[in-house]
Enzyme design. Sequence first.
Site, mmCIF file in Angstrom:
data_model
loop_
_atom_site.group_PDB
_atom_site.id
_atom_site.type_symbol
_atom_site.label_atom_id
_atom_site.label_comp_id
_atom_site.label_asym_id
_atom_site.label_seq_id
_atom_site.Cartn_x
_atom_site.Cartn_y
_atom_site.Cartn_z
ATOM 1 C CD GLU A 1 97.159 48.359 -58.621
ATOM 2 O OE1 GLU A 1 96.001 48.064 -58.325
ATOM 3 O OE2 GLU A 1 97.475 48.776 -59.739
ATOM 4 C CG ASP A 2 98.216 43.252 -56.773
ATOM 5 O OD1 ASP A 2 97.757 44.346 -56.410
ATOM 6 O OD2 ASP A 2 97.679 42.538 -57.642
#
Length: 737
Positions: free
Chosen positions: A91-92
Site C-alpha cells: 500500500e505504501d
Amino acid sequence: MPPVISPEAERQEILRHYRKLLRTAKPYLKDGDAKLIKKAFNTSLEAHKEMRRKSGEPYILHPLAVAQIAVEEIGLGTTSIVAALLHDVVEDTSWELSDVEREFGTKVMRIIDGLTKISGVFEYGTSEQAENFRKMLLTLSEDVRVILIKIADRLHNMRTLDSMPRHKQLKIASETLYLYAPLAHRLGLYTIKSELEDLYLKFTDTETYNDLKARVRQSRSARNRFIKEFVQPIEDELKDQGFEFEIKGRPKSIYSILKKMRKQNITFDEVYDLFAIRVILDVPPEQEKAACWQVYSIVTDFYQPNPDRLRDWVSTPKANGYESLHTTVMSRAGQWVEVQIRSRRMDDIAEKGYAAHWKYKDTGSIQPESTLEAWVNKVREMLETNNSSALEFMDEFRQNLFVKEVYVFTPKGKLVILPDKATALDFAFDIHSHIGLHCIGAKVNQKLEPFSYQLRNGDQVEILTSQKQRPTQEWLSYVITTKARSKIKDFLRDDKRAKAEDGKYILEKRLELIGVKNTPENFNRLLAYFNVASAQEFYYRLAIGQVDGRDIRESLFAENTNRVPSVLEPKKFDHEVQKIRGVRSDMLVVGEHTDKFNYSIARCCNPIPGDDVFGFETDSGIIIHRTSCPRAVDLMSNYGNRIIRAKWTEQLELAFLAGIRIKGSDRVGLVNDVTRIISNSLKVNMRSITIDANDGIFEGQILVFVNDTDHLNKLIQRLSKVNGVLQVERFDSGKMG
C-alpha cells in the site's frame, strides 16, 4: 514536536523491538523460520526507511508492534509474523503483490492482498470503508489470519491514537467499536475486545473514561482484600482434593461497567459484579467436564449460588468456541461474585480465540468441525449469496457478530444453533432455502405456531411447508439471520422483476388505448404525477394494482397541463427548526477553514454550544451531532469521508433546549425547591417538568433552555445540592419519554 533522537539510538530501539519479537516467537519456530522472519524484517525496514508515523517515530516500529501482538496476544505463527511485518509495503511503497509472492510465497501474498485497501471509484451509496471491509472478509473464508492480523493492526493503531488529529481519532475509534471489537469478540479474543472498547471510550468520551478509571483504581485495594478472603476457603479445599490450579481475580473493563450503568440506569456503586474470579484447572482433556463440575460443587458448598445465573458453556460451547462454566454466588460480605471455572485449554481458547483453536486442533483434542469453523463457513456462504450493497452487507454482517445464541433441535434431535431472537422462519431457512421459501408455520414442541414464533432454548422444531406458499415483503420483518434475509430478498427481487415486465406490457397497452405515444418525456410525466422514483418501481406498482391503470388519462399529457405535483419539493422543516432553536450560522466553525456553512442540528442528540461536536455532510447540507451521539459510531464507521470538523465559536446569549433527569427521596416542597432554583438562580426558562413519585422515591425529567454546557453544568451542580436529591444528569432531550 517529538524529541529529536539520534539515528544510532533509533537503530538500537528498532533492534530492541525486533529481538523481543524473535524471543516471543522462539517456542513456535520451526527450521528456517527465523531466517524468513529476518528477511521480512529487512524488507520492511528498507521499504519504509524514509517513512515516519504521526508521532514522529520510524514507521517500521508499527509493523513490528503488529507482529508482536499477533504472536504474544493472539498466538499466531511464522506466516502471520511475516505478513504482519510486510502488511503495509504494497500500500505504501513501490512493492507489488507479485514481488511479495516471489519472495515470500503465495500464502503471505494472499494475506497481504486481503489487508491492502481497495483504491478506485465506488458506486454511489457505498462507502470506501464498507468496500474494503467486504474485500477483507472475502479472504477470511480462505484464511482467517487476514482478520486476525487486521485486528492486531487496529489494536496497535488504537494504542497509539494520541498523536492523531481529533477528527481522525473519532473516525478510527468509532470504526473500531462498530466493527473490530465485535469481530474480536466473535473470534473469541475477549481480552482484545475489552481493550478496544476501553480505548474507544478513552478517545470519544475522555471525561467519563478517566472518571471511571479513577473509581476502579480507588476501589482496587479493597477489592484485592475482598478477593483474597473470598478465595481462601476454595483454595484450601482444591489443594486438599489434589487439584492443580490457578485462581485469578479479573476486574470488569471500564466500557462494560459504563454499559451496565447505562443499561440498568444505576450508579457505579450499584454495579455488583465489578470483578470475576476465574479458576483455571490443569487437567487432561478427557477429564475437563467432570473436573469443572466438581469445582462448581466445591464453590457452592462455601457460597450460596444464584440459580438464575448458572451458565453452562462446557456442555454446549458458544458458537465462537468459548467454553466455561459460570456461576454467580453470594459472598459473606453480602456481595454477588461471578466465578468462572475452566480448564487451561478452555482458558487459552477464551484468551486467544481462533488461533488457539488451531493449536489444539493439531493435537487432536478438539473436534475438527468446531462451532467456530461452522461460523466461518456461514460467513463464506453469506459472502457468496450476498448481492446487496456493501453498506447493507456490513449492517447484516454486524448483526451476526454480536448475538447471543439460542439452541434448538430438529425432530430427529440434531442441535441447531441460531442467533438469539431467531424465529421459526429463520430455522426453516437454516435447514434449507427451499424449505424456508415454502414455510407456512411450525410445530414447536408438538404445538402449532406461526412462522414468526421466536425460538427458545431447548425447543424442538418441525417446519410445515406448502408448495403454494410465496414469500412477501412482510417476511423480512420475521427473520434476523442473513441467510434468510438474502434468500427472501433474492426471491422478491426476481418476483418484482417478473411483475415489472407485466407492468410494462400493461402501460404499453393503456397508452395505445388512449392514443398517447410512449416517449421518455411522457413517461417522466407519469413518474412525477404518481410520485414514483424509478421506472421499475412504476411498472411493478402498475402490475400489482397500487397504481390504477385507469388513472392514466389523456389529459395528463396535454401540452397546457399545469406542472404536475412532484415528490421532490424541498422540505422547509429544517429551516423552521433553525428559527425556533435560535441556532445561527455564525455560531459554528465547520471544516478546516473558518467558512460559514449552512447546517442544521441533529435531533437525535441535540448538541448545545460547548458540546464536543462533528459535522456530517448530507445532500441537504451539514448536520451537527454530538460525538457521544448514539448514531455517531455508525456514521463515522460507514461514511468517514463525510465527517467534517466542527466546533463552537464564542457564544451569544441564545437559548438551547436541554434535558435534565433528577432522582431523589420524595418530600413535601421538593418540586417547589427545584423549580425555584431553575427560575431564580440562573435565569433559566423551563419548558416542561414531569415528576413521578413511587414508594418514597421520585424521578423527574425537566426540559430547560440554557446558553451552553457551562450554563447547564452550573444548573446541575445547584440542583444536586437540594436536600433529598440523590442524582442529577443530562439526557438527550430528543428522547424524552
